[in-house]
Design a protein around this motif. Structure first.
Motif, PDB file in Angstrom:
ATOM      1  N   ALA A   1     -61.686  22.248  -9.923  1.00  0.00           N
ATOM      2  CA  ALA A   1     -61.198  21.075  -9.200  1.00  0.00           C
ATOM      3  C   ALA A   1     -62.029  20.839  -7.937  1.00  0.00           C
ATOM      4  O   ALA A   1     -62.380  19.696  -7.614  1.00  0.00           O
TER       5      ALA A   1
ATOM      6  N   GLU B   1     -55.655  15.913  -5.605  1.00  0.00           N
ATOM      7  CA  GLU B   1     -57.071  15.543  -5.617  1.00  0.00           C
ATOM      8  C   GLU B   1     -57.495  14.789  -4.355  1.00  0.00           C
ATOM      9  O   GLU B   1     -58.560  15.040  -3.792  1.00  0.00           O
TER      10      GLU B   1
ATOM     11  N   THR C   1     -55.703  22.485  -4.062  1.00  0.00           N
ATOM     12  CA  THR C   1     -56.476  21.873  -5.138  1.00  0.00           C
ATOM     13  C   THR C   1     -55.605  21.045  -6.075  1.00  0.00           C
ATOM     14  O   THR C   1     -56.112  20.349  -6.947  1.00  0.00           O
TER      15      THR C   1
ATOM     16  N   ALA D   1     -64.467  17.561  -7.134  1.00  0.00           N
ATOM     17  CA  ALA D   1     -64.316  16.787  -5.895  1.00  0.00           C
ATOM     18  C   ALA D   1     -65.630  16.756  -5.113  1.00  0.00           C
ATOM     19  O   ALA D   1     -66.013  15.712  -4.572  1.00  0.00           O
TER      20      ALA D   1
END
Length: 138
Positions: free
Chosen positions: A26, A122, A119, A30
């Motif tokens: 994650a 988002e 996490t 990002a």
């Protein structure tokens, strides 16, 4: 008393991954979304950071809330069985984290810790990376 057999517990614990975990993936997604490029698991740095931004002299550790004792987090619970073992194990993790952080900082690196619970959102994760890696006020 544990609610599963020692063999079952052992099998469960051996299934816990050390890298390429869901929280790490994650964070990587990002970072890519923000246009950030990084290296993974630089073994020549103390603690083998999860993400390394060499040009910015910044490293990111994606810590599991349970394993690294995220203060005040519901995921950082203390197991009820085998208490002495777990307290020792988890305290040693925290000590090791602090030692590695000090080594990296004394080497001129900025250390960023992203917790597993961070996490899950988002938008929050993108904001953290933007603020701490890119130095964008927010």
């Amino acid at each position: 008393m544990d609610i599963v057999s020692p063999q079952r517990r052992s099998a469960m614990m051996s299934g816990i991954k050390g890298c390429n975990t869901r929280p790490e993936l994650a964070v990587r997604r990002a970072a890519h979304r923000l246009g950030l490029r990084f290296r993974l698991y630089r073994k020549d740095l103390p603690g083998t950071p999860d993400l390394v931004f060499p040009g910015r002299r910044k490293v990111v550790f994606v810590h599991g809330c349970f394993w690294h004792r995220h203060a005040g987090c519901k995921y950082a619970y203390t197991p009820k069985s085998n208490l002495e073992f777990w307290l020792n194990k988890l305290q040693n993790n925290v000590k090791r984290d602090l030692h590695m952080r000090r080594q990296l900082e004394s080497g001129g690196w900025t250390v960023i810790v992203i917790w597993e619970c961070e996490t899950k959102d988002e938008a929050k994760l993108v904001e953290i990376l933007s603020r701490q890696v890119r130095n964008v006020a927010g």
